[in-house]
Design a protein around this motif. Sequence first.
Motif, short mmCIF file in Angstrom:
data_model
loop_
_atom_site.label_atom_id
_atom_site.label_comp_id
_atom_site.label_asym_id
_atom_site.label_seq_id
_atom_site.Cartn_x
_atom_site.Cartn_y
_atom_site.Cartn_z
N ALA D 31 -9.95 22.75 -11.97
CA ALA D 31 -10.59 24.03 -11.65
C ALA D 31 -11.98 24.07 -12.27
CB ALA D 31 -9.74 25.18 -12.18
N ASN D 32 -12.99 24.42 -11.46
CA ASN D 32 -14.34 24.63 -11.96
C ASN D 32 -14.49 26.13 -12.22
OD1 ASN D 32 -14.65 21.93 -10.89
ND2 ASN D 32 -15.02 22.89 -8.90
N VAL D 57 -3.17 22.60 -14.38
CA VAL D 57 -4.46 22.26 -13.78
C VAL D 57 -5.51 22.09 -14.89
CG1 VAL D 57 -6.33 23.18 -12.34
CG2 VAL D 57 -3.94 23.40 -11.60
N ALA D 58 -6.31 21.03 -14.81
CA ALA D 58 -7.35 20.79 -15.81
C ALA D 58 -8.53 21.72 -15.55
CB ALA D 58 -7.80 19.34 -15.76
N VAL D 59 -9.24 22.07 -16.64
CA VAL D 59 -10.32 23.05 -16.54
C VAL D 59 -11.69 22.43 -16.84
CG1 VAL D 59 -11.28 25.18 -17.54
CG2 VAL D 59 -8.81 24.97 -17.15
N GLY D 60 -12.65 22.77 -15.99
CA GLY D 60 -14.04 22.38 -16.23
C GLY D 60 -14.92 23.61 -16.18
N ALA D 93 -19.08 28.88 -24.22
CA ALA D 93 -18.23 30.07 -24.05
C ALA D 93 -16.90 29.70 -23.39
CB ALA D 93 -18.97 31.12 -23.22
N LEU D 94 -16.96 28.92 -22.32
CA LEU D 94 -15.71 28.55 -21.65
C LEU D 94 -14.86 27.63 -22.52
CD1 LEU D 94 -13.98 28.77 -19.12
CD2 LEU D 94 -15.00 26.63 -18.34
N LYS D 95 -15.52 26.70 -23.20
CA LYS D 95 -14.80 25.76 -24.07
C LYS D 95 -13.95 26.52 -25.10
CE LYS D 95 -15.97 21.61 -26.82
NZ LYS D 95 -16.13 22.02 -28.24
N ALA D 96 -14.48 27.63 -25.61
CA ALA D 96 -13.72 28.42 -26.58
C ALA D 96 -12.43 28.95 -25.95
CB ALA D 96 -14.57 29.56 -27.11
N LYS D 104 -8.06 21.15 -23.47
CA LYS D 104 -9.31 20.46 -23.74
C LYS D 104 -10.18 20.59 -22.49
CE LYS D 104 -10.66 15.96 -25.69
NZ LYS D 104 -11.43 15.24 -24.67
N LEU D 105 -11.43 20.95 -22.68
CA LEU D 105 -12.33 21.08 -21.52
C LEU D 105 -12.52 19.70 -20.89
CD1 LEU D 105 -14.09 23.26 -20.07
CD2 LEU D 105 -16.02 22.40 -21.39
N GLN D 106 -12.35 19.61 -19.58
CA GLN D 106 -12.34 18.31 -18.91
C GLN D 106 -13.69 17.90 -18.35
OE1 GLN D 106 -9.38 16.50 -15.62
NE2 GLN D 106 -10.84 17.94 -14.76
#
Lengths: 254, 254, 254, 254
Positions: D31-32, D57-60, D93-96, D104-106
């Motif tokens: 997901a973006n 789902v991995a997050v970016g 901000a999103l990484k937090a 973990k942010l992908q």
Amino acid sequence: MGKDINCDMGESFGRYKLGLDEEVIKLISSANVGCGFHGGDPHVMRQTVDMAKQHGVAVGAHPGLPDLLGFGRREMKVSPEEVKDYFIYQIGALKAFVEVAGMKLQHVKMHGALIAMALANEELALAMCEAVRDISPDLIWVTFSGIRTVEIARSIGLKVIQEFYADRAYHADKTLVSRKLPGAVLKDPEQISARIKQLIDTGTVTTLDGQTLELKYDSICVHGDTPGALDIIRTIRGIMAEHRIAIKPMAELI
Amino acid sequence: MGKDINCDMGESFGRYKLGLDEEVIKLISSANVGCGFHGGDPHVMRQTVDMAKQHGVAVGAHPGLPDLLGFGRREMKVSPEEVKDYFIYQIGALKAFVEVAGMKLQHVKMHGALIAMALANEELALAMCEAVRDISPDLIWVTFSGIRTVEIARSIGLKVIQEFYADRAYHADKTLVSRKLPGAVLKDPEQISARIKQLIDTGTVTTLDGQTLELKYDSICVHGDTPGALDIIRTIRGIMAEHRIAIKPMAELI
Amino acid sequence: MGKDINCDMGESFGRYKLGLDEEVIKLISSANVGCGFHGGDPHVMRQTVDMAKQHGVAVGAHPGLPDLLGFGRREMKVSPEEVKDYFIYQIGALKAFVEVAGMKLQHVKMHGALIAMALANEELALAMCEAVRDISPDLIWVTFSGIRTVEIARSIGLKVIQEFYADRAYHADKTLVSRKLPGAVLKDPEQISARIKQLIDTGTVTTLDGQTLELKYDSICVHGDTPGALDIIRTIRGIMAEHRIAIKPMAELI
Amino acid sequence: MGKDINCDMGESFGRYKLGLDEEVIKLISSANVGCGFHGGDPHVMRQTVDMAKQHGVAVGAHPGLPDLLGFGRREMKVSPEEVKDYFIYQIGALKAFVEVAGMKLQHVKMHGALIAMALANEELALAMCEAVRDISPDLIWVTFSGIRTVEIARSIGLKVIQEFYADRAYHADKTLVSRKLPGAVLKDPEQISARIKQLIDTGTVTTLDGQTLELKYDSICVHGDTPGALDIIRTIRGIMAEHRIAIKPMAELI
């Protein structure tokens, strides 16, 4: 004899679309148009005004708090002077679009948290009314029936139209039940229909806790952002047709 | 015979203060007031309009791009329709404050990146001019001397005041040298003084690369946010007094 | 033995400059950096973090309400969940700048109206503390001495640094006198100097109404946006030097 | 062997809802997530991250220009330094939120007008890539197949995943046809289905003007805000199942 039907419109923003404005506009007589602080943007404002003109609907300003993220629904500790300036700014912006379209701005109606703030703080209510009067004493102040802001607006010379909320539950003090409480928002067309009939026949509404309340009103407020909105408005129009009540913009009712 | 002195004002925002408005207002005849998109807020707008009224200074709108973070100085790919709506919104908002103060909005002047965008794209320039005319054909379009936007504004019936930038270097095509280039902004009162004298005496300005340029002008644009701003404006007023040129709001010069 | 000196910084926004950050940074040990909601922007944040690194100053986040127009000083009816999300967003954004600069985020300190909101509503206070802990239990919670938020932060495992406000008057309940009241903000270096000496010598402060209050503190909070700010901070540093108290970032005092 | 399916998500804002995130999230592997500049807000970000976690789902991060009104789709003349700071802010901000959720942010993927700006200006592209690398060299740079930004990202040590746009027409230079042109956005599931089959079988796509283009890809980009979106994604999943291609987050494909 006639009544007005008013609805909030023009609260989309940029890529974000809210409500069924294109459909609702055909069914109402007065539109409360967002002015860019809680919702609405310059592009949406022009489109909404043009649409209103096309359908013979009168336009009013629907100013809100400067809180797009909260849709103007969160109370903010603003001063009377601040809220007055926010009103002049927003009403002025919308008035320009209305006049560019060859129309006349009809009315002003508070949005969201401003209503509770005006009920709790007379200085704030007065500041909003003064902004309206300073822009033009011909503008109509629209607010729900029987509450204190009706008198405040009149005390400085504003014409007032009192409204009934078709889809919101009432307290005995004539204020609306908060959206956060169960039963606050009515969605059943039959229930709404029964309320409207009672109002027309007896001039009263039954509160959430079962009391009977007398209400004066010249406008019925509907909402366009719920799934059954169009059916509800059509139902109201049907009842009014049965009772031979013409639907007219509020300026024609004063 | 007379000339106008115009200056950007009312570009503070909330807690953030910009410029020496309280001092500058005493020395100019027309104020270009920020409208909340690139700078300015409702509170600042009202205060600036009140201050202008107190000092007999005429008020114009100074609309910008919706980019507070970039102070409206960064070009954005907006459509003619978008920029037209942004102008109507901002001019309308300021017009309300001006009329509430019992004054009449005098003029409109583009802010920041809009100028370069209007020079590069005639459709954008036309859209801005149309917004002004649609609001009121009595509004004056102010822009720098001899450029294409002068003709565009006139072609749709707007009155135009051409201005000279006292503290900015010129190219031979009558556009201003970009702020990013060395020598673009003049700060030495003597140099500015010499330019103003040359302009009054000969109707010409010397460009950055040494060419002599004829310029028509009825207003001199000054800036109030640089350290020596007040001295520069006082110097200009001194030269005009020596030449028996009255300083008058631009509406009196048309 | 040592004490920390903390100051709000990085609250400029775009073209708008606030405070004397370039000077103040040389005199303090911990910087509370604005995160873009009430003040500060990405560019300002990077510059402030770089400046702090250059001067060996530790960096903390200074999150505020989403109200740039009101500089985060107006209370807003936000939910605990909303405020928690606002904290995670803002702290995360600043943390990235700090880590890109090769440093470690040291602390978090509430800005503006959030302080009064946290004092009045324990759920809001807890939500803010939880946001901090969820990001990292190593982050220090900074707040003024002896109030309820100290205990709330500790109850969920956060380390707490209590601070003394050098230039603000106190009530007997250890809260600060509102900026709107006379006497709330101290500007006289001699008066501030006397207070600091009293605090160091006796561990007490005298309240606005003359009571003597015991205060625990490991950090002294100063402000950089008043004319005499630099003199005040230099005075405080002088007193601490006389008392042989080293000035150290708060992380070294825990 | 496997492929990733990525989709933009979390672009709602306050009261405004965009896309069918709750349904789409069940069908994709990466997901973006919007970061609040062009769309998304702290509340939406947390909810989207939580939803992604729940569905594996991995997050970016999906950073955009600071233009909510234009949804980040209008080019702005920002400097490389500005865009770098905007990236660090938004990604941080999103990484937090991602780390608070125990993930973990992908990856990072540019939004809207940034793509065209990066293609036209290598300095801007480099600044964005540097922001990503400075935050963490483990972050994957996602961009469409075969274009210059792929090389720029690799040149500074970033891992790159190349993607194919399932529902957008291509030019011969491997860029996408502008949304403003006819035929740019494909809506017919059969047509999209045929393209995906061709891509899997032959590694090629047919451009708008009929040329055959070789494309390397490890991820297929889909969109969730069109009426038939869910059918299109299900169709793609069906084709991949037939070809025994596992659907995996991009981090597992490097």
